[in-house]
Design an enzyme around this catalytic site. Structure first.
Site, PDB file in Angstrom:
ATOM      1  N   ASP A   1       0.835  -1.194   0.000  1.00  0.00           N
ATOM      2  CA  ASP A   1       0.000   0.000   0.000  1.00  0.00           C
ATOM      3  C   ASP A   1       0.880   1.258   0.000  1.00  0.00           C
ATOM      4  O   ASP A   1       1.755   1.402   0.864  1.00  0.00           O
ATOM      5  CB  ASP A   1      -0.857  -0.059   1.274  1.00  0.00           C
ATOM      6  CG  ASP A   1      -2.001   0.927   1.272  1.00  0.00           C
ATOM      7  OD1 ASP A   1      -2.953   0.715   0.509  1.00  0.00           O
ATOM      8  OD2 ASP A   1      -1.912   1.911   2.041  1.00  0.00           O
TER       9      ASP A   1
ATOM     10  N   GLU B   1       1.553  -0.590  -5.029  1.00  0.00           N
ATOM     11  CA  GLU B   1       0.348   0.198  -5.249  1.00  0.00           C
ATOM     12  C   GLU B   1       0.710   1.679  -5.167  1.00  0.00           C
ATOM     13  O   GLU B   1       0.420   2.365  -4.196  1.00  0.00           O
ATOM     14  CB  GLU B   1      -0.736  -0.153  -4.210  1.00  0.00           C
ATOM     15  CG  GLU B   1      -2.074   0.503  -4.507  1.00  0.00           C
ATOM     16  CD  GLU B   1      -2.496   1.580  -3.506  1.00  0.00           C
ATOM     17  OE1 GLU B   1      -3.619   2.075  -3.633  1.00  0.00           O
ATOM     18  OE2 GLU B   1      -1.709   1.940  -2.599  1.00  0.00           O
TER      19      GLU B   1
END
Lengths: 649, 649
Positions: free
Chosen positions: B380, B409
């Site tokens: 993330d 990401e």
């Protein structure tokens, strides 16, 4: 394994420019140049960044710096000026800017109506720390700013104080750089003197010129005067050393010399000595010294040929037979490119048991001539010796003598040409001689004068050499000589001719050959320099134009513009500040008049479409008024095959 | 300073490919790949050269080699196959080929009628030396060749013997490599397993799916079955850890959760534990292990989210307050992007006194989950943590676990996207979601699937994520969902969808927003997977086509071809040996039928202009006969907005 300090150095700095092959080789610049540095600089998160170009002379310990600015898309740019003829190093330092980052957030919070009491305490802490790093007036000033922020009667007033530019300037001066990130490499710049980039060369055989006998250095002083009068900057002499007698070549490269024939100067070495001796018929070393002094007095530099090979009579052959190749029967091999044989020359073996002594001897020879005032070496066939030898030699010599210029005489495959320049040669011969059509001229000159190649390669353009009389000159006559001279002298800041060019000498040894008939490589020549139709005035004028126009003295500023005739090339060179703007039109067809509409970059020059401007043609000294983005040129081989315009507003 | 041995290593080896940033970062390949290596290799003089790719696993001491061949212009090429999921190193070794060089000169001399007695003795000496280096049968064979050359009754016969291919082969085998030059660097290749390059991902929230209560890992096994039935390869779960209670967000990202609302899984950590704990409502660690086993049995891998942040209730906050940012009053700062505040999340401070403990803890967390069968981590927001941290972490983890896949990401600026991939991420999210027009799709997909970027970057294309419901889906309805799915699944070998896509869910939180209404990030959801109009069969079919066609499993083989409608994209993917050739036509306009003439590279495919070929359309299972370099496609949003053809001859 992990140094905690290092873990905080997290700015990404990559794709630094200018570099050659990722920094494997130095870039080249000249004294006074502004080195424009750029790099991708970025970091995780949203902090403001600061970046600096760090630079120093390679022989000085302390870094200097100049700030970089964000251009766009994480690309940063800065510059520094190189003031000395020396090697420089540069790199990049970058770090977050905590004060500006804090300030930007503060402004956003205030705009959103948030309470910023805690944030103001953070900012005050930053100012306090900076005050701790500062001394004297700055420390005192920071102390006052701190008080203004901490004792402001309202948050609004504290915020206003924090936002003043004077405080940011003080904070910049006392930035904590402990956790700054440095680029992973230091990059080298070889800074040559201006002559490394801007020079007109004149090649002549000092033994020629006196009817009926071998010329001397004293005789050759007359040639220096001619070269200086024509406006040349460098005179280049083929080898001046004793010439071997064994297997000496005769006139027109005959296998055997007749008695009295002088032989090729490239068959270096005789009983009188080798690479550090002067041919006795030219005079003594003292005569050479006087010749160099005379050249200097005339504003000329002397370039010597450096050819690593020996005649069978060279002292090296007796003293260091291990430096040569041997046959199974123990005899030394002469040069060959089977089935061709060059019996008057022994090549050196760079792959013997211990090549070190030979390497050192080459360095000694170069340094010997430097001791006698030689500033430039034209290196014969460097592509037949190991590249890493040149890399070592040039670096070693320039360590003590950064002023020395090396010109690579390599006419070979493109990657070898490039790597020799990368390895250290100041200048390089080029394929210019064989580029005669418009498209190929434009492509090749763009390639060698623009990055990436121009970061390390400076092309010295020669319309002729003693080895190369191109078909274009053989067939195109005087107009071709003028055309090729203007091209060479204006496409590059470096060019040269071999004497005889000014007389339009163009008789080949044989049809289809690029060798001269009665080549001066093998015999003495005398010439009538005032012969009818000579180009002396023309060459003198072109060299004067080069000296008067700084735009022509730069190498990397060549731009081709559109011309709607396939035989007309049209290009411009300008200084960075555009206070010298030169355009050149050349008709590549020496047999017919050609006319063309040519494009002028008026937008770039800040000229309005309806604004007239003067184009002063320097060869004819005639001015024209042009208007708009296109002009017209007409180029008649019988009169003005080339035009050199300077823009006047 | 000068090592004599080193001075003989003079081959220039430069511009080695494939490399990333001159070798600063590894290139990426997959098990079984042939790594095509090339370089400029040359040397002074005219000798023949030999060059070899040297390669080895980074953890193995011995180099293997494969020969390179001269392509042209001093460029050499070779290749090696990477067989293991490991890091490899490669470099280049080059040297002159004395025997072939000698032989070539010999032939020229003989052709010119020269006496070659001395040359034959030189050649014999080479054979004798090779015999001395050889042992056994080769030594004996070389001895015989030596005798044939030395005792030949005539020079002609000796020359003939020297020229036989069998001798050259023997000489090759016993080449003296003592003076060979090696490239100046070793270059790294990260060889991932095939799943690193070819996978269809399915993202779902394991807590969703059971009406009226929080789902468990046991419940979520049903989702695994659905994902497997649709043909997905990887299931990716948002964080499965305990969720903080402090400042927990409510439905639709409400600032305060109502009682019973589950909160965002990215607010990691509660009294029940942190990054190495399982949310108690999902079950136990043992339940998770069972879930992973079940996934494996279904042919699925489990990917976990790795988000480096903590809720205020995370154990790290108590145990390591020094890993966080503090206000002047000593409290810990929550995440902010002023003026926005994210009170439920504390970011980690990577710039504390000693970041090492936090780095090590991140590695421990990753290894903990590897120990529980997790093979893939979707990271993330990696662009908000230091790049060099990721470079360290991924290398450290893959040292013991080369099979682990990391997906970045990062939706951020292009250079940060690239450097994260260079630093080690196996795969990366992309801008695909925001590339909806023909030209921008072609440009972007070409950029990310071709060198230089494809040497290190593998784009994983997502039509939707829990954070991104693009306007194209909001407005284009079911046809747009099919269109974006086919694009994602065939432009790249890596793609994924977030569950709900198969139902065409497309209600935004607000007009102009890319957030979902009633986002699953903040609440539990139940869905009717069999609802009318679902795309389950369509997705299943596309995934089956991907599994059946190796051309679609490769990443760097995408080529766009011409299509004469600006709404139709037309591209092909083929295997290197062309035994699988797939073409895809997609209508980018979900509202109207579009038809186009499309170009087929029949020359490249070896199809004659008048030769018919079959194009079998795989979604409809209909065959067409095409002929010549252009075909016709008609794409009706109501029926077949996309066509996937396989070429059959």
């Amino acid at each position: 394994m992990l140094d905690p300090k290092d873990l905080r150095r997290t700015v990404v700095i990559e794709h630094v420019a200018p570099v050659v092959d990722g920094g494997r080789y130095p870039v080249k610049r000249e004294v006074g140049d502004r080195v424009e540095v750029s790099a991708d600089v970025f970091k995780e998160g949203h902090e403001f960044l600061l970046a600096f170009v760090k630079y120093r002379r390679a022989d000085a310990p302390d870094w200097r710096e100049s700030p970089m600015r964000l251009v766009d898309n994480d690309r940063w740019a800065g510059a520094f000026t190189v003031e000395a003829n020396a090697r420089y190093l540069f790199t990049i330092e970058a770090l977050p800017d905590p004060f500006r980052s804090w300030l930007a957030d503060l402004v956003k919070r205030v705009a959103a109506g948030q309470d910023v009491a805690s944030e103001l305490r953070e900012g005050a802490a930053q100012v306090r720390e900076a005050a701790g790093r500062a001394t004297g007036a700055d420390a005192a000033a920071l102390g006052k700013w701190l008080a203004r922020i901490e004792k402001a009667p309202s948050q609004a007033e504290a915020v206003a104080a924090a936002g003043e530019a004077a405080l940011a300037a003080l904070m910049d001066r006392h930035l904590d750089r402990a956790d700054a990130t440095w680029a992973e490499h230091e990059y080298e710049v070889v800074v040559d003197r201006e002559r490394g980039r801007f020079a007109a060369w004149y090649e002549f055989f000092p033994r020629s010129g006196v009817a009926g006998r071998h010329g001397t250095f004293r005789d050759a002083e007359a040639q220096l005067e001619r070269a200086a009068a024509m406006g040349f900057d460098v005179v280049y002499l083929p080898p001046i050393h004793p010439i071997g007698r064994a297997h000496r070549k005769g006139a027109n490269n005959a296998l055997t010399a007749k008695p009295g024939e002088p032989g090729s100067p490239w068959a270096i070495g005789g009983v009188e000595g080798g690479h550090d001796a002067v041919h006795p018929d030219l005079g003594t070393l003292a005569d050479f010294d006087r010749f160099v002094s005379r050249a200097r007095a005339l504003g000329l530099e002397v370039a010597l040929d450096f050819a690593i090979q020996a005649s069978p009579d060279h002292p090296w052959v007796r003293e260091h037979p291990e430096w040569f190749f041997h046959r199974p029967d123990g005899t030394i091999k002469y040069a060959e490119n089977p089935p061709k044989k060059y019996q008057d020359v022994y090549p050196l073996n760079f792959y013997g048991e211990d090549p070190r002594a030979a390497w050192q001897e080459m360095k000694r020879v170069i340094e010997f001539w430097i001791g006698h005032g030689v500033t430039t070496f034209r290196v014969d066939n460097p592509h037949t010796k190991p590249v890493r030898f040149w890399e070592w030699l040039i670096r070693e010599v320039q360590r003590a003598h950064p002023e020395i210029v090396f010109l690579a005489e390599a006419f070979t495959r493109p990657k070898m040409m490039r790597v020799l320049a990368k390895a250290g040669f100041t200048q390089s011969y080029t394929y210019f001689t064989w580029r005669n059509e418009k498209t190929e001229l434009q492509e090749y000159l763009t390639e060698i004068t623009q990055p990436p190649m121009a970061e390390y390669f400076r092309g010295n353009l020669w319309p002729n050499t003693p080895d190369i009389l191109h078909e274009a000159l053989q067939q195109g006559g005087r107009p071709a000589f003028k055309m090729r001279l203007v091209l060479a002298a204006t496409l590059s800041s470096l060019y040269g001719i071999y004497s005889g060019y000014e007389l339009g000498e163009n008789e080949p040894f044989a049809p289809g050959s690029e060798e001269y008939l009665r080549s001066e490589k093998y015999e003495l020549k005398t010439r009538d320099w005032g012969a009818a139709g000579n180009l002396v005035d023309f060459i003198t004028r072109v060299n004067r134009i080069r000296h008067e126009h700084r735009a022509l003295q730069l190498y990397r500023n060549l731009v081709f513009y559109g011309a709607d005739d396939p035989h007309v090339v049209w290009y411009g060179k300008m200084t960075a500040d555009r206070d010298d703007v030169v355009f050149v039109a050349v008709n590549l067809d020496p047999f017919a008049t050609r006319a063309a509409m040519v494009d002028v970059p008026i937008d770039e020059l800040g000229i309005a479409p309806d604004q007239p401007y003067r184009m002063h043609e320097l060869l004819s000294d005639v001015s024209y008024e042009w208007r708009g983005p296109r002009g017209f040129v007409e180029l008649d081989p019988a009169r003005d095959l080339a035009q050199i315009f300077v823009l006047r507003r």
